[in-house]
Design a protein around this motif. Sequence first.
Motif, PDB file in Angstrom:
ATOM      1  N   GLN A  68       0.822  -1.207   0.000  1.00 48.89           N
ATOM      2  CA  GLN A  68       0.000   0.000   0.000  1.00 48.89           C
ATOM      3  C   GLN A  68       0.858   1.259   0.000  1.00 48.89           C
ATOM      4  O   GLN A  68       0.524   2.250  -0.655  1.00 48.89           O
ATOM      5  CB  GLN A  68      -0.923  -0.005   1.230  1.00 48.89           C
ATOM      6  CG  GLN A  68      -1.989  -1.083   1.180  1.00 48.89           C
ATOM      7  CD  GLN A  68      -2.884  -0.956  -0.037  1.00 48.89           C
ATOM      8  OE1 GLN A  68      -3.420   0.113  -0.312  1.00 48.89           O
ATOM      9  NE2 GLN A  68      -3.040  -2.050  -0.777  1.00 48.89           N
TER      10      GLN A  68
ATOM     11  N   SER B  65      -5.453 -17.658   5.971  1.00 45.98           N
ATOM     12  CA  SER B  65      -6.358 -17.027   5.008  1.00 45.98           C
ATOM     13  C   SER B  65      -7.809 -16.976   5.486  1.00 45.98           C
ATOM     14  O   SER B  65      -8.547 -16.042   5.182  1.00 45.98           O
ATOM     15  CB  SER B  65      -6.307 -17.774   3.663  1.00 45.98           C
ATOM     16  OG  SER B  65      -6.667 -19.142   3.835  1.00 45.98           O
TER      17      SER B  65
ATOM     18  N   LYS C 147      -4.997 -11.667   8.731  1.00 45.20           N
ATOM     19  CA  LYS C 147      -4.848 -10.436   7.949  1.00 45.20           C
ATOM     20  C   LYS C 147      -4.337 -10.707   6.538  1.00 45.20           C
ATOM     21  O   LYS C 147      -4.802 -10.108   5.571  1.00 45.20           O
ATOM     22  CB  LYS C 147      -3.884  -9.483   8.671  1.00 45.20           C
ATOM     23  CG  LYS C 147      -3.677  -8.166   7.934  1.00 45.20           C
ATOM     24  CD  LYS C 147      -2.636  -7.310   8.622  1.00 45.20           C
ATOM     25  CE  LYS C 147      -2.371  -6.029   7.825  1.00 45.20           C
ATOM     26  NZ  LYS C 147      -1.233  -5.257   8.366  1.00 45.20           N
TER      27      LYS C 147
ATOM     28  N   SER D 210      -3.856  -8.082   3.419  1.00 43.80           N
ATOM     29  CA  SER D 210      -4.856  -7.017   3.479  1.00 43.80           C
ATOM     30  C   SER D 210      -4.371  -5.825   4.301  1.00 43.80           C
ATOM     31  O   SER D 210      -3.431  -5.919   5.088  1.00 43.80           O
ATOM     32  CB  SER D 210      -6.149  -7.537   4.117  1.00 43.80           C
ATOM     33  OG  SER D 210      -6.645  -8.668   3.447  1.00 43.80           O
ATOM     34  N   THR D 211      -5.069  -4.727   4.131  1.00 43.33           N
ATOM     35  CA  THR D 211      -4.880  -3.603   5.047  1.00 43.33           C
ATOM     36  C   THR D 211      -5.651  -3.918   6.324  1.00 43.33           C
ATOM     37  O   THR D 211      -6.492  -4.822   6.349  1.00 43.33           O
ATOM     38  CB  THR D 211      -5.414  -2.299   4.451  1.00 43.33           C
ATOM     39  OG1 THR D 211      -6.846  -2.417   4.292  1.00 43.33           O
ATOM     40  CG2 THR D 211      -4.781  -1.984   3.105  1.00 43.33           C
ATOM     41  N   GLN D 212      -5.388  -3.182   7.371  1.00 45.37           N
ATOM     42  CA  GLN D 212      -6.129  -3.368   8.619  1.00 45.37           C
ATOM     43  C   GLN D 212      -7.620  -3.099   8.384  1.00 45.37           C
ATOM     44  O   GLN D 212      -8.486  -3.797   8.921  1.00 45.37           O
ATOM     45  CB  GLN D 212      -5.605  -2.407   9.686  1.00 45.37           C
ATOM     46  CG  GLN D 212      -4.153  -2.641  10.105  1.00 45.37           C
ATOM     47  CD  GLN D 212      -3.993  -3.770  11.097  1.00 45.37           C
ATOM     48  OE1 GLN D 212      -3.407  -4.798  10.768  1.00 45.37           O
ATOM     49  NE2 GLN D 212      -4.495  -3.601  12.302  1.00 45.37           N
TER      50      GLN D 212
ATOM     51  N   GLU E  78      -9.355  -3.454   5.589  1.00 43.70           N
ATOM     52  CA  GLU E  78      -9.956  -4.572   4.851  1.00 43.70           C
ATOM     53  C   GLU E  78     -10.160  -5.776   5.762  1.00 43.70           C
ATOM     54  O   GLU E  78     -11.198  -6.443   5.691  1.00 43.70           O
ATOM     55  CB  GLU E  78      -9.061  -4.945   3.669  1.00 43.70           C
ATOM     56  CG  GLU E  78      -9.033  -3.894   2.567  1.00 43.70           C
ATOM     57  CD  GLU E  78      -7.916  -4.119   1.564  1.00 43.70           C
ATOM     58  OE1 GLU E  78      -8.008  -3.565   0.458  1.00 43.70           O
ATOM     59  OE2 GLU E  78      -6.936  -4.832   1.890  1.00 43.70           O
ATOM     60  N   TRP E  79      -9.191  -6.039   6.580  1.00 44.55           N
ATOM     61  CA  TRP E  79      -9.290  -7.176   7.501  1.00 44.55           C
ATOM     62  C   TRP E  79     -10.432  -6.971   8.494  1.00 44.55           C
ATOM     63  O   TRP E  79     -11.287  -7.845   8.673  1.00 44.55           O
ATOM     64  CB  TRP E  79      -7.958  -7.336   8.230  1.00 44.55           C
ATOM     65  CG  TRP E  79      -7.862  -8.525   9.136  1.00 44.55           C
ATOM     66  CD1 TRP E  79      -8.510  -9.723   8.998  1.00 44.55           C
ATOM     67  CD2 TRP E  79      -7.062  -8.631  10.322  1.00 44.55           C
ATOM     68  NE1 TRP E  79      -8.164 -10.577  10.031  1.00 44.55           N
ATOM     69  CE2 TRP E  79      -7.269  -9.939  10.857  1.00 44.55           C
ATOM     70  CE3 TRP E  79      -6.186  -7.777  10.984  1.00 44.55           C
ATOM     71  CZ2 TRP E  79      -6.641 -10.382  12.018  1.00 44.55           C
ATOM     72  CZ3 TRP E  79      -5.550  -8.221  12.139  1.00 44.55           C
ATOM     73  CH2 TRP E  79      -5.777  -9.512  12.651  1.00 44.55           C
TER      74      TRP E  79
ATOM     75  N   ASP F 247     -13.950  -7.366   6.960  1.00 38.17           N
ATOM     76  CA  ASP F 247     -14.301  -8.634   6.309  1.00 38.17           C
ATOM     77  C   ASP F 247     -15.124  -9.487   7.279  1.00 38.17           C
ATOM     78  O   ASP F 247     -14.589 -10.098   8.211  1.00 38.17           O
ATOM     79  CB  ASP F 247     -13.023  -9.365   5.893  1.00 38.17           C
ATOM     80  CG  ASP F 247     -13.306 -10.577   5.015  1.00 38.17           C
ATOM     81  OD1 ASP F 247     -14.227 -11.345   5.338  1.00 38.17           O
ATOM     82  OD2 ASP F 247     -12.594 -10.733   3.998  1.00 38.17           O
TER      83      ASP F 247
ATOM     84  N   ARG G 164     -14.112 -13.309   7.684  1.00 39.30           N
ATOM     85  CA  ARG G 164     -12.901 -13.539   8.472  1.00 39.30           C
ATOM     86  C   ARG G 164     -13.124 -13.187   9.939  1.00 39.30           C
ATOM     87  O   ARG G 164     -12.645 -13.881  10.846  1.00 39.30           O
ATOM     88  CB  ARG G 164     -11.729 -12.738   7.898  1.00 39.30           C
ATOM     89  CG  ARG G 164     -11.061 -13.422   6.708  1.00 39.30           C
ATOM     90  CD  ARG G 164      -9.799 -12.696   6.271  1.00 39.30           C
ATOM     91  NE  ARG G 164     -10.090 -11.490   5.527  1.00 39.30           N
ATOM     92  CZ  ARG G 164      -9.158 -10.655   5.070  1.00 39.30           C
ATOM     93  NH1 ARG G 164      -7.877 -10.891   5.312  1.00 39.30           N
ATOM     94  NH2 ARG G 164      -9.484  -9.582   4.380  1.00 39.30           N
TER      95      ARG G 164
END
Length: 330
Positions: free
Chosen positions: A124, A161, A165, A168-170, A172-173, A176, A179
Amino acid sequence: MSAFFRKKGNAPAEVLAKSAEDTEDSKIKIGMGQALDESIRNSITEANVKYTRPAYNPETRKAYYDDGKAHKAAIDRAFSDGKTVKDPYSGSKLFQKQKNAKLKYGEDWQRHAAEADHIDPLSQIAKRTEKNPFLTTEDIKEIGNRADNFQVLSRESNQTSAMGKGGSTQEEWGNDAARMNKYRERIESGETIEDIQRKIKKTGQTAQRQSDSIIRRKSITNAVETAHEAGAAGAQSSGVTALTMSGIMNLVAVAKGEKSGEEAMADTIKEGGKAAVTGYAMGGGLTIVSQTLSYSSSEFIRELAKANVPGRIITAVMVTGDTLKKWGGR
């Protein structure tokens, strides 16, 4: 009747003197311009080489952007005081070495093995700085691998997965749902999954703000240093040329009795000074312009202006941009 008309077909003495002075001045400017042009070309080439960065991908990440020593240092810091280290999100107890986690927890070892993770991902940072014309590869590496951009968490939180994380960015994580629902089962801290999501995203936002702040400061510093180095080279190149040519012409004037030695010296210093000032402004300004235009980054121009970089450089960007795109691409 005036002297002009008494000397049929001849210009008056003051006109001839003015013409000779203009001719000398033109010769100095031509010589100065040629020297400055060469200096600017060299400065632009040097800047282009300095700030050219390899595109970010899995291969270049390892070779140019990631820093294994920084990962190890982050883990060493976390365990340096001998206290128990826990995953900041799941609350699982962590071991510094994988073999110890395996001995203690067997097949569930990944939940307890410590790993260092970039909070603001290298991918990023590389993406956000892709069009920044004043950052080197080493700058990106240093920004991404600084101490406060690491968090120590479990291998499971970092790499699994289904719930971790990953790349991914924090943000996005944390956003989700799939997840996070799976991760809910691993929380040992007593916090709710909503608490964990907020913590994950806040940590990421803080790290990104810090990254972007460093990026801006470093970019401005590099731009100013590049402008100064190019300007100094331009000043020296054009100044020396002007001094040399002006000195020769003034020596001739002294020999002819047209100037005194003091007058010749004063005129030589004056011409050299003007040339150096012009060379500094043009050398620095045009190198900055060319490098900036090569990335087509109007946003960066605004950042330069906000940082109070000399107005002459900004003006040069705005006034000569279209011309320099063609000139710089030759």
